[in-house]
Design a protein around this motif. Structure first.
Motif, PDB file in Angstrom:
ATOM      1  N   UNK A 145      -8.095  14.982  -2.807  1.00  0.00           N
ATOM      2  CA  UNK A 145      -7.509  13.647  -2.935  1.00  0.00           C
ATOM      3  C   UNK A 145      -6.841  13.247  -1.628  1.00  0.00           C
ATOM      4  N   UNK A 146      -6.708  11.938  -1.431  1.00  0.00           N
ATOM      5  CA  UNK A 146      -6.076  11.449  -0.214  1.00  0.00           C
ATOM      6  C   UNK A 146      -4.628  11.903  -0.133  1.00  0.00           C
ATOM      7  N   UNK A 147      -3.917  11.904  -1.250  1.00  0.00           N
ATOM      8  CA  UNK A 147      -2.524  12.348  -1.230  1.00  0.00           C
ATOM      9  C   UNK A 147      -2.433  13.824  -0.852  1.00  0.00           C
ATOM     10  N   UNK A 148      -3.359  14.628  -1.345  1.00  0.00           N
ATOM     11  CA  UNK A 148      -3.345  16.050  -1.013  1.00  0.00           C
ATOM     12  C   UNK A 148      -3.649  16.271   0.467  1.00  0.00           C
ATOM     13  N   UNK A 149      -4.562  15.470   1.007  1.00  0.00           N
ATOM     14  CA  UNK A 149      -4.881  15.572   2.429  1.00  0.00           C
ATOM     15  C   UNK A 149      -3.643  15.279   3.273  1.00  0.00           C
ATOM     16  N   UNK A 150      -2.960  14.157   2.976  1.00  0.00           N
ATOM     17  CA  UNK A 150      -1.794  13.786   3.765  1.00  0.00           C
ATOM     18  C   UNK A 150      -0.619  14.713   3.491  1.00  0.00           C
ATOM     19  N   UNK A 151      -0.481  15.186   2.259  1.00  0.00           N
ATOM     20  CA  UNK A 151       0.582  16.128   1.943  1.00  0.00           C
ATOM     21  C   UNK A 151       0.399  17.433   2.717  1.00  0.00           C
ATOM     22  N   UNK A 152      -0.850  17.858   2.890  1.00  0.00           N
ATOM     23  CA  UNK A 152      -1.094  19.081   3.656  1.00  0.00           C
ATOM     24  C   UNK A 152      -0.671  18.912   5.107  1.00  0.00           C
ATOM     25  N   UNK A 153      -0.842  17.702   5.644  1.00  0.00           N
ATOM     26  CA  UNK A 153      -0.401  17.444   7.013  1.00  0.00           C
ATOM     27  C   UNK A 153       1.123  17.498   7.108  1.00  0.00           C
TER      28      UNK A 153
ATOM     29  N   UNK B 287      12.745  13.832   8.157  1.00  0.00           N
ATOM     30  CA  UNK B 287      11.505  13.673   7.382  1.00  0.00           C
ATOM     31  C   UNK B 287      11.081  12.212   7.216  1.00  0.00           C
ATOM     32  N   UNK B 288      12.006  11.277   6.896  1.00  0.00           N
ATOM     33  CA  UNK B 288      11.542   9.885   6.743  1.00  0.00           C
ATOM     34  C   UNK B 288      10.999   9.280   8.024  1.00  0.00           C
TER      35      UNK B 288
ATOM     36  N   UNK C 118      13.235  11.769  -0.340  1.00  0.00           N
ATOM     37  CA  UNK C 118      12.563  10.935  -1.333  1.00  0.00           C
ATOM     38  C   UNK C 118      11.811   9.786  -0.693  1.00  0.00           C
ATOM     39  N   UNK C 119      12.415   9.159   0.317  1.00  0.00           N
ATOM     40  CA  UNK C 119      11.744   8.068   1.035  1.00  0.00           C
ATOM     41  C   UNK C 119      10.488   8.591   1.728  1.00  0.00           C
ATOM     42  N   UNK C 120      10.573   9.780   2.321  1.00  0.00           N
ATOM     43  CA  UNK C 120       9.401  10.370   2.983  1.00  0.00           C
ATOM     44  C   UNK C 120       8.266  10.572   1.985  1.00  0.00           C
ATOM     45  N   UNK C 121       8.595  11.053   0.782  1.00  0.00           N
ATOM     46  CA  UNK C 121       7.574  11.249  -0.250  1.00  0.00           C
ATOM     47  C   UNK C 121       6.903   9.919  -0.603  1.00  0.00           C
ATOM     48  N   UNK C 122       7.707   8.862  -0.751  1.00  0.00           N
ATOM     49  CA  UNK C 122       7.160   7.544  -1.093  1.00  0.00           C
ATOM     50  C   UNK C 122       6.261   7.027   0.026  1.00  0.00           C
ATOM     51  N   UNK C 123       6.678   7.197   1.281  1.00  0.00           N
ATOM     52  CA  UNK C 123       5.879   6.721   2.409  1.00  0.00           C
ATOM     53  C   UNK C 123       4.543   7.452   2.500  1.00  0.00           C
ATOM     54  N   UNK C 124       4.561   8.760   2.245  1.00  0.00           N
ATOM     55  CA  UNK C 124       3.310   9.517   2.265  1.00  0.00           C
ATOM     56  C   UNK C 124       2.401   9.056   1.128  1.00  0.00           C
ATOM     57  N   UNK C 125       2.990   8.782  -0.041  1.00  0.00           N
ATOM     58  CA  UNK C 125       2.189   8.296  -1.170  1.00  0.00           C
ATOM     59  C   UNK C 125       1.565   6.929  -0.844  1.00  0.00           C
ATOM     60  N   UNK C 126       2.350   6.033  -0.246  1.00  0.00           N
ATOM     61  CA  UNK C 126       1.815   4.717   0.120  1.00  0.00           C
ATOM     62  C   UNK C 126       0.698   4.860   1.152  1.00  0.00           C
ATOM     63  N   UNK C 127       0.875   5.767   2.108  1.00  0.00           N
ATOM     64  CA  UNK C 127      -0.176   5.997   3.106  1.00  0.00           C
ATOM     65  C   UNK C 127      -1.450   6.515   2.449  1.00  0.00           C
ATOM     66  N   UNK C 128      -1.289   7.406   1.470  1.00  0.00           N
ATOM     67  CA  UNK C 128      -2.473   7.953   0.798  1.00  0.00           C
ATOM     68  C   UNK C 128      -3.186   6.889  -0.018  1.00  0.00           C
ATOM     69  N   UNK C 129      -2.425   5.980  -0.639  1.00  0.00           N
ATOM     70  CA  UNK C 129      -3.050   4.912  -1.417  1.00  0.00           C
ATOM     71  C   UNK C 129      -3.804   3.945  -0.517  1.00  0.00           C
ATOM     72  N   UNK C 130      -3.211   3.605   0.624  1.00  0.00           N
ATOM     73  CA  UNK C 130      -3.919   2.740   1.565  1.00  0.00           C
ATOM     74  C   UNK C 130      -5.171   3.431   2.064  1.00  0.00           C
ATOM     75  N   UNK C 131      -5.048   4.707   2.382  1.00  0.00           N
ATOM     76  CA  UNK C 131      -6.198   5.469   2.863  1.00  0.00           C
ATOM     77  C   UNK C 131      -7.300   5.514   1.821  1.00  0.00           C
TER      78      UNK C 131
END
Length: 301
Positions: free
Chosen positions: A108-116, A184-185, A282-295
């Protein structure tokens, strides 16, 4: 879990130049400088009468000075390199989402970005800590060589060197963990911009907050009881400051006792705004999620 480990390994393979090869080159240069300086007698303890500072009285204390100075250098190197890593990593690969070489196992895109993000918070800092430990060995050898060339520098027993190394390193690890969580943010922010704008993420990471702060000052100045730089820029300025007072560090260094890790770490913990630290994660988690959704929605496969 195995797939996440493989994805983190992929990040290591693709970015080891900045976190393995470049630090290795720095270590070689550092060794040449220190060993040459020690052999030629270029290092001298501070003069108490002229500088008002305390001179180095033992090899272990000199080791602490050198180790802590290199710790600051490696911390700065890591934080700056991670910023550039996140500015590129979120958009570096195409959206095939395959796990390493197994093209039949898309992630998943979120997993890809989370791994980074996890690579940036685990394996890359661990590599820089390894470089820091090797730096301490170089400093130790240089200090031993300086015992015969620097007046006023006296030998210490091996236990004193080990105690100094353990205290400084334990402080470095604790400080690094808190610093990574605190920033992190910012890393997630430049990562999100990397997903949206690719190579323009670095200037935009500074330009967008600057424009928001400028607009705030132009539109709302003197209307609300805002600080001089405005709420946004004042908040970012405070958020960017994560360090102990220089006086606290110098007091620990010039003390005749071994480096006071417990005391310094206690003061650091007392200075941290824990609500902001947790909220920033928490903000960092949200930003990564938004990036994964756009991706997932807009980046081509």
């Amino acid at each position: 879990m195995k797939s996440l480990t493989a994805l983190i390994k992929r990040e290591y393979l693709e970015h080891r130049g900045a976190f393995v090869y470049a630090p290795a080159v720095i270590l070689v240069i550092l060794a040449v400088i220190l060993f040459a300086g020690a052999g030629l007698g270029r290092f001298n303890p501070p003069n108490v009468e002229h500088t008002g500072s305390i001179g180095i009285v033992s090899g272990a204390k000199g080791f602490e000075f050198g180790f802590l100075g290199l710790s600051a250098m490696w911390m700065f190197y890591l934080l700056v390199t991670l910023f550039f890593y996140f500015a590129d990593a979120f958009s570096a690969d195409s959206r095939h989402n395959a796990m390493l070489f197994w093209k039949s196992m898309p992630q998943s895109d979120f997993k890809i970005l989370a791994s980074k993000m996890l690579a940036g918070f685990t394996i890359f800092p661990a590599l820089i800590l390894g470089a820091l430990i090797l730096s301490s060995v170089i400093v130790f050898i240089a200090i031993v060589a300086m015992l015969g060339t620097v007046p006023g520098l006296v030998a210490s027993d091996p236990a004193a060197f080990l105690a100094s190394a353990a205290n400084v390193l334990s402080f470095d690890v604790g400080y690094l963990v808190l610093a990574l969580l605190w920033y992190a943010p910012f890393f997630a922010w430049v990562g999100l911009l990397s997903t949206l704008f690719r190579r323009w993420s670095i200037p935009l990471a500074f330009l967008i907050p600057g424009l928001v702060g400028l607009a705030e000052n132009l539109l709302f100045r003197n209307i609300f009881s805002a600080p001089d730089a405005g709420f946004v820029l004042s908040f970012l300025r405070e958020r960017m400051s994560f360090a102990l007072n220089r006086e606290d560090i110098m007091a620990a260094l010039i003390s005749e006792r071994t480096f006071d890790t417990v005391g310094l770490y206690g003061r650091l913990l007392g200075q941290i705004d824990w609500a902001q630290l947790v909220g920033g994660v928490g903000v960092a988690f949200v930003l990564v999620y938004l990036a994964s959704e756009y991706r997932r929605r807009y980046v081509a496969t």
